[in-house]
Design a protein around this motif. Sequence first.
Motif, PDB file in Angstrom:
ATOM      1  N   LYS B  13      -9.683  35.342  35.091  1.00 32.26           N
ATOM      2  CA  LYS B  13      -9.662  34.751  36.427  1.00 32.26           C
ATOM      3  C   LYS B  13     -11.041  34.442  36.991  1.00 32.26           C
ATOM      4  CE  LYS B  13      -5.338  36.159  38.436  1.00 32.26           C
ATOM      5  NZ  LYS B  13      -4.680  37.104  39.312  1.00 32.26           N
ATOM      6  N   LEU B  14     -11.977  35.397  36.859  1.00 30.40           N
ATOM      7  CA  LEU B  14     -13.287  35.186  37.466  1.00 30.40           C
ATOM      8  C   LEU B  14     -14.034  34.055  36.779  1.00 30.40           C
ATOM      9  CD1 LEU B  14     -14.558  38.783  38.322  1.00 30.40           C
ATOM     10  CD2 LEU B  14     -13.734  37.032  39.878  1.00 30.40           C
ATOM     11  N   LEU B 325      -5.812  37.230  32.430  1.00 29.00           N
ATOM     12  CA  LEU B 325      -6.668  38.408  32.323  1.00 29.00           C
ATOM     13  C   LEU B 325      -7.454  38.605  33.616  1.00 29.00           C
ATOM     14  CD1 LEU B 325      -8.094  40.645  30.618  1.00 29.00           C
ATOM     15  CD2 LEU B 325      -9.740  38.914  29.966  1.00 29.00           C
ATOM     16  N   SER B 326      -7.450  39.844  34.115  1.00 28.00           N
ATOM     17  CA  SER B 326      -8.240  40.182  35.288  1.00 28.00           C
ATOM     18  C   SER B 326      -9.403  41.039  34.861  1.00 28.00           C
ATOM     19  CB  SER B 326      -7.413  40.987  36.279  1.00 28.00           C
ATOM     20  OG  SER B 326      -6.391  40.219  36.794  1.00 28.00           O
ATOM     21  N   GLY B 327     -10.554  40.740  35.379  1.00 27.50           N
ATOM     22  CA  GLY B 327     -11.712  41.589  35.109  1.00 27.50           C
ATOM     23  C   GLY B 327     -12.219  41.416  33.698  1.00 27.50           C
ATOM     24  N   GLU B 328     -12.979  42.403  33.261  1.00 26.43           N
ATOM     25  CA  GLU B 328     -13.679  42.282  31.988  1.00 26.43           C
ATOM     26  C   GLU B 328     -12.954  43.129  30.969  1.00 26.43           C
ATOM     27  OE1 GLU B 328     -17.771  44.608  30.597  1.00 26.43           O
ATOM     28  OE2 GLU B 328     -17.170  44.492  32.683  1.00 26.43           O
TER      29      GLU B 328
END
Lengths: 361, 334
Positions: B13-14, B325-328
């Motif tokens: 997402k980021l 996917l969220s985050g790392e």
Amino acid sequence: MIKYIDEYRDTKLCLSLAERIRAISKKPLNIMEVCGGHTMSIRKNGIQKMVGKHIKFISGPGCPVCVTAISDIDKAIKLAENKNTVICTFGDLFNVPGSISSLAKERASGADVRVVYSAHDALEFSKIEPSRRFVFLGIGFETTAPTVAASILEAAKENVDNYFVLALNKTMPGALRAVLDDKDSKVNALILPGHVSAITGLGMYSFLKDDLKISGCVSGFEPADMLSAVYILVEAHEAGRVILENAYRRAVKDEGNTKALGIMNEVFEPCHVEWRGIGMIPGSGLKIKNKYEKFDADKNFNVTVTRSKENKACLCGEILRGAKTPADCKLFGKACTPENPMGACMVSSEGTCAAWFRYSE
Amino acid sequence: MDNITLAHGSGGKLTHEMIGGIFFKYFKNEMLERAEDAAVFAIKGKRIAFTTDSFVVKPIFFPGGDIGKLAVCGTVNDLAVVGATPKYISCAFIIEEGFSFSDLEKIVKSMADWAKDAGLKIVTGDTKVVGRGEADGIFINTSGIGVFEKDVKLGAEKIKPGDKVILTGNIADHGLAVLGKRKGLEFESEIVSDVAPLNKMLLELTKKVGGVKFMRDPTRGGVATTLNEITEGRKFGILIEEKNIPVSENARAACEILGLEPLYVANEGKAIIVVSSKNEKKALSSLRKNKYGKYAVTVGTVTKNNPGKVCLLTAYGTVRIVDMLSGEQLPRIC
């Protein structure tokens, strides 16, 4: 086939357990799943939808990252600002927002923050790089406390003098009592943590049955484990009995892991500690005994944090006590997402809000 | 957030927010905004595909491949999934002072071997050396040009409810193979990266089988993220079935231990293909003839329900949403 996993994910078995639960479930029953891993399993496998309309799951305080006080997060962040200091942490804590920053942001601005899978990894780093100071952030419940204690014993034995632990471990019984004593509590039965119980055994839960008259059943994390535990709880509830059962015998002995408990008690002693969302709970924390104080980050680093404030609209506190669900929170899924979490429940992969967000229905 | 964190490079997402908020904002044009793996445009009436990719994988040698193989295959696959035949690629090296000549030679030889295997030429390049500590070993960028042998036009706008979603084989191997060799996290396993050039397999498919609507290689962010990229902002959803998602026993065990979900772990030799239901069987048999598609399988269906969303039917008959996917999850896997 992955042994001890696939058997407990068997579709036929799970569907038949669910059917049996629905067949006997007549009265409303609020079950608190204490552990974050259980919340994940319920959401991931759609267990709420399988068990019928009378049963409601309420998430409990068993996500270690979520219950870590914001002031402790701030303390860890402050430690990262120390020169020549490396912070070693479990991945879950990495993105948790403190009052103004997070370990992830500190690393992006140059701090040395390393994600490790155990305290032992951090101790190994400190042996390889003796000129730097390593602080392991010891969070978790009785499950991780023995491994943190073991790393301290090893450091003592090998005279390692650049390894420290910020002791933030907590113990489960006090928190359960605090949550269940709350006037808002609607909990009738508990699915008790699997991994914590593997260490502690069942003895520490006797107050549930004897004092509070609330049933509890220890469960594993696979869908068949969870459904078996639910069946046991529903059966007792319908019969008007209060029980304390172990439905996770392949991992949990009634007496627990006495060796691990011995190591834990050698290094740690109980202390009063603040839980995020719940407040101060007497005797529910673990601090490093004076005998091992040379490894205590609290005593060897001069870190003070001013009292930290939570976001007022964030319902993490109520959610951790089981009084509210993420659906009640105005921030959930809007201002508060895993990318931009407002509270700890959204950050930790085992947090209730993260589980609801990730596995939405 | 004031600084870029590793999560901005996760492919989730980021990353999408950063691309939309900064790159698209300033580079704005209709070709870029299609956000496909390669841009497709015409020069003097001849359609061409063009793409670029950088490689920073750590460690540079891993089971099943190395950064050089990855740099060739990554660009080859980005061209192949838009239906093009890769022809020429460039390579640019950023090398840290102190890097060994023998490792460099191994990497360059690997690139040459895989370029030959994929049937293309490396025709231009650049080399920069930076001081010790100013890069980590070696970083490689490759860009590539492909042509269209047949006038295939693919695009998410062609997808309709009822279409089938095919996955060309077992997922999660690349991410796990790299992670398994990482310092501090070594685990005993036989997981080998799936990194491979998919151009011949995909060319055969688009040449011989009609009804192929869209293709993408699920790299960073994994299958879940790629499926979300397909449905994002569209009038259809995708329903995948948990029991059909192919994961090897080893990969599944490693994911259990590390607490990862295979759907979010990177692949470097797989494609997600959306095809009309009429041509599903033909597509599968075409893919299965190629060594990289032996385990191709239908994993889901395009639905009218839940537009814009990816849903998963669990083994227990319940349905839940599968998000991007969220985050790392795992930094520097490609």
